[in-house]
Design an enzyme around this catalytic site. Structure first.
Site, PDB file in Angstrom:
ATOM      1  CG  ASP A 119     -22.392 -35.395 -54.547  1.00 17.50           C
ATOM      2  OD1 ASP A 119     -21.488 -36.254 -54.658  1.00 17.50           O
ATOM      3  OD2 ASP A 119     -23.023 -34.951 -55.523  1.00 17.50           O
ATOM      4  CG  ASP A 147     -22.079 -38.175 -61.138  1.00 17.16           C
ATOM      5  OD1 ASP A 147     -22.851 -38.546 -60.233  1.00 17.16           O
ATOM      6  OD2 ASP A 147     -21.244 -37.268 -60.983  1.00 17.16           O
TER       7      ASP A 147
END
Length: 748
Positions: free
Chosen positions: A489, A559
């Site tokens: 990430d 997301d």
């Protein structure tokens, strides 16, 4: 190499690693199909590249510049081009160097369009006149050397043609043989020139966090349109992809399209410029904003790759070519990368509150529905209880996992799944042991505020000590634990991009060296741990590009996991990138995004259009939910290869406020077609539009099988490809947020 690379003593090891990965994973795909051909006519000075259904032609003109002559549909072998000649002077304001379609041009001599290369020399001179020197043809690769008229600045242009898709891979290497350092102020991988015209339309992709991958269109007019990221990495606000067609001349599967993408994960820029003669040129490379690179004597700087392709089958055809090229020629382990497994991720179930017992309980439920990979997300390391602390301290939290990760990993393996882990290697919380020890390791300007995002700062990966630390802890993590997958990430963009430890004249090298070191870590990890797979995630889709995709097996597009929003997000994503790398999770309903309630079936069908995953809190699912999930996961596995490797057709795109969305994917061997259909809301008793499939064999027979939902009464179970494509079939979709899916399987 696709990355922007400087070769010096400091970087030889990194360059060797990248080269090693390339030689390990790259095969000559064109040799398996119709090979690309590259010819040079020494009499006329014309280069011709033929690959798949396209032809690309440029020549050496009378001033020894490289001039584009043609890019478009495949021409006959008997078609020949005369020698290139610069465009005549239009006026004293439009000199030949500006209005001539340049293949690669330095700034100087009256050039007013975007240059490919701009250099400042120590004496203050900024003029650069590049002339042809020599060429070399090696199979499907063409290399051309150019040189400045007086200074020992050499530029090698590299072209590689893919025989299956016709996509060209273009880059440039700048070499300093002058004996003194000079500063590269602007550098492009190359320029694509389109046929002269006034009716062009540009498609590109924009977005933001939780709202990525919006397809935009605009008429190309005189002047310049700039697509870019100034954020240090790729960014969701623009993606480094473009497509250009002629307005009103085609649709999803008809008409000419010129398209391309830049393979760079740092700040980037693509400019689309129409000049005074209505010529359109597309130039791409690292962003020139705040850019400078000090190139010392005997050093080389290699640009990212700039990919370009041509399709005569509309924007859908362009997408299918990109998908095929990415799978066969870009991804690690190409041309046969592994199919993406069904994943479970713990984030939405537990947040930061992870522990051994809780993760084991989730793993048991995940295995029961057919999940193949269990991924533990954030919260397992350091003093990580929320997003205010712990980043940078990559040791296992002993309170949460008193015996380390091994008991959990062993449990996951005993359930028939492999194990994955979330990491965010390039970030640090100010509240961490690492930052307390090394506050100088972050990007910063001395004496200036350090801007935080999500309570974190960006480590300066350009520093050799930071690179060594990041590689070291990742290597230890993979060496000490049986980990099959890293969800890598990256949750903020750059600020204060200073490198105080570097000399002032080379401090801006950070834009190149940071990204090079990021790539080199991925290369080295893959060499030492060849079975580990990696996902590129950046708070969603903020680091998705053909550069990072050379080293990662999948990407995280957003997301936002709301299944209806995902129809739009996934639609835009597939304009540029393959569904085979697109992670797509089924999460709980109502979603945190819109508080929208959607059926479990709808959520599964939405996610089954990519690489299926589950991110819901399985502890809250009923027995019926788990049973339905098990059925849907099994169905997905039966169509997975088609969805991830097949040819995608957007029968109804969820654009322009469409109430419907229909996608169809046909397997490479043509034996299976999978169709997903979605309805937002019925209106006034109107039926769902008739669905006419594409890409089938006219005379073959296909059998219909429902995955979910129903088709109209009277629809045959078996019919010809001609029937399914021309007659079509009706779908029983009525109400709000309805979905269905079916397959057609070739029976003879």
């Amino acid at each position: 190499m696709q990355c922007c690379t400087v070769i010096s003593a400091l970087h030889l090891r990194i360059a060797a690693l990248v080269l090693a990965l390339s030689s390990c994973f790259t095969v000559n795909v064109s040799a398996q199909t119709s090979p690309a051909t590259i010819q040079f006519d020494s009499t006329t000075g014309v280069f011709r590249i033929d690959a798949a259904d396209s032809t690309y032609v440029f020549g050496i003109n009378e001033v020894q510049g490289l001039q584009n002559l043609y890019w478009g549909g495949h021409l006959a072998a008997s078609d020949h081009f005369a020698a290139a000649h610069s465009m005549p002077e239009l006026s004293s304001f439009e000199l030949p160097i500006t209005v001539t379609p340049q293949e690669y041009v330095g700034w100087g001599g009256g050039l007013y369009v975007d240059p490919d290369l701009k250099i400042t020399f120590p004496d203050g001179n900024r003029d650069l006149a590049l002339k042809y020197v020599s060429n070399r043809i090696d199979g499907d690769t063409l290399s051309i050397v150019m040189k400045d008229i007086s200074r020992d600045v050499y530029v090698t242009l590299n072209y590689q043609a893919d025989g299956e898709t016709g996509i060209l891979r273009h880059s440039a290497t700048i070499e300093n043989r002058t004996g003194v350092p000079f500063t590269v102020e602007q550098i492009a991988a190359g320029t694509w020139n389109l046929p002269r015209g006034t009716d062009y339309r540009l498609r590109y992709l924009t977005g933001r966090w939780a709202g990525e991958w919006n397809v935009q269109e605009r008429h190309i007019e005189p002047g310049k349109t700039v697509l870019e990221s100034r954020r240090g990495t790729t960014g969701a606000q623009n993606n480094p992809w473009f497509a250009i067609d002629r307005e009103g001349a085609g649709d999803q599967d008809q008409g000419e399209v010129w398209f391309g993408a830049l393979g760079w994960s740092g700040s980037w820029q693509i400019s689309v410029e129409q000049d005074q003669l209505q010529q359109v040129r597309v130039t791409g490379g690292p962003n020139a904003f705040d850019f400078a690179y000090l190139l010392k004597p005997h050093e080389k700087l290699t640009t990212p790759d700039f990919y370009g392709g041509y399709s005569s089958h509309g924007i859908g055809g362009a997408s299918r070519l990109m998908h095929r090229y990415e799978i066969d020629s870009v991804l690690p382990r190409h041309p046969k990368p592994k199919l993406r497994p069904v994943v479970y991720n713990s984030w939405e179930a537990t947040g930061f509150d992870v522990n051994e017992a809780g993760q084991m309980a989730l793993a048991e439920k995940a295995a029961s529905i057919g999940v193949e990979r269990f991924v533990m997300d954030d919260g397992w390391f350091g003093e990580r209880r929320n997003d205010h602390s712990g980043l940078g301290d990559w040791y296992v939290n002993q309170q949460k996992f008193p015996h380390g990760l091994k008991p959990l990993i062993d449990k996951v393996h005993s359930l028939g799944m492999d194990f994955g882990l979330w990491v965010e290697p390039e970030m640090v919380n100010p509240n961490s042991d690492l930052y307390h020890k090394h506050p100088d390791w972050v990007l910063n300007f001395p004496g200036r505020p350090r801007t935080e995002g999500r309570n974190q700062l960006v480590l300066n990966l350009a520093r050799p000590d930071v690179r060594a630390y990041v590689y070291g802890f990742l290597d230890n993590l993979l060496t000490e634990n049986n980990i099959a997958f890293l969800k890598w990430d990256y949750n903020r963009n750059w600020s204060e991009p200073g490198w105080p430890a570097a000399a002032p004249d080379s401090e801006k090298n950070v834009y190149v060296d940071f990204t090079n070191n990021f790539y080199s870590i991925l290369v080295e990890l893959r060499q030492k741990h060849p079975n580990v797979e990696i996902e590129s995630c950046s708070g969603g889709g903020s680091r998705v590009d053909l550069g990072v995709m050379r080293y990662t097996d999948e990407v995280w597009p957003s997301d936002n996991t709301d299944a209806y929003d995902r129809l739009f997000i996934q639609n835009g994503f597939t304009y540029a990138y393959s569904p085979g790398v697109m992670a797509a999770w089924v999460t709980d309903s109502p979603t945190w995004v819109n508080s929208r309630s959607l059926s479990l079936e709808y959520r599964f069908l939405s996610s089954m259009q990519g690489a299926l995953g589950v991110g819901a809190n399985l502890n809250k699912w009923t027995r019926e939910d788990l049973d339905q999930a098990r059925t849907m996961v099994a169905a997905y596995k039966s169509i997975r290869e088609t969805v991830q490797r097949g040819s995608l057709y957007r029968l109804i795109a969820p654009e322009n406020n469409s109430e419907q969305s229909v996608t169809e994917t046909v397997s490479r061997d043509g034996k299976q077609a999978v169709t997903f259909a979605f309805l937002h809301s019925s209106r006034e008793l109107y039926p769902f539009p008739l669905v006419q499939l594409r890409g089938l064999e006219e005379n073959a027979t296909y059998t219909l099988s429902m995955i979910a939902g129903n088709v109209d009464d009277g629809t045959p179970v078996t019919a010809s490809g001609s029937y399914w494509m021309h007659h079509g079939l009706g779908l029983k979709l009525r109400g709000d947020f309805q979905a269905l899916a079916f397959t057609l399987t070739q029976t003879k």
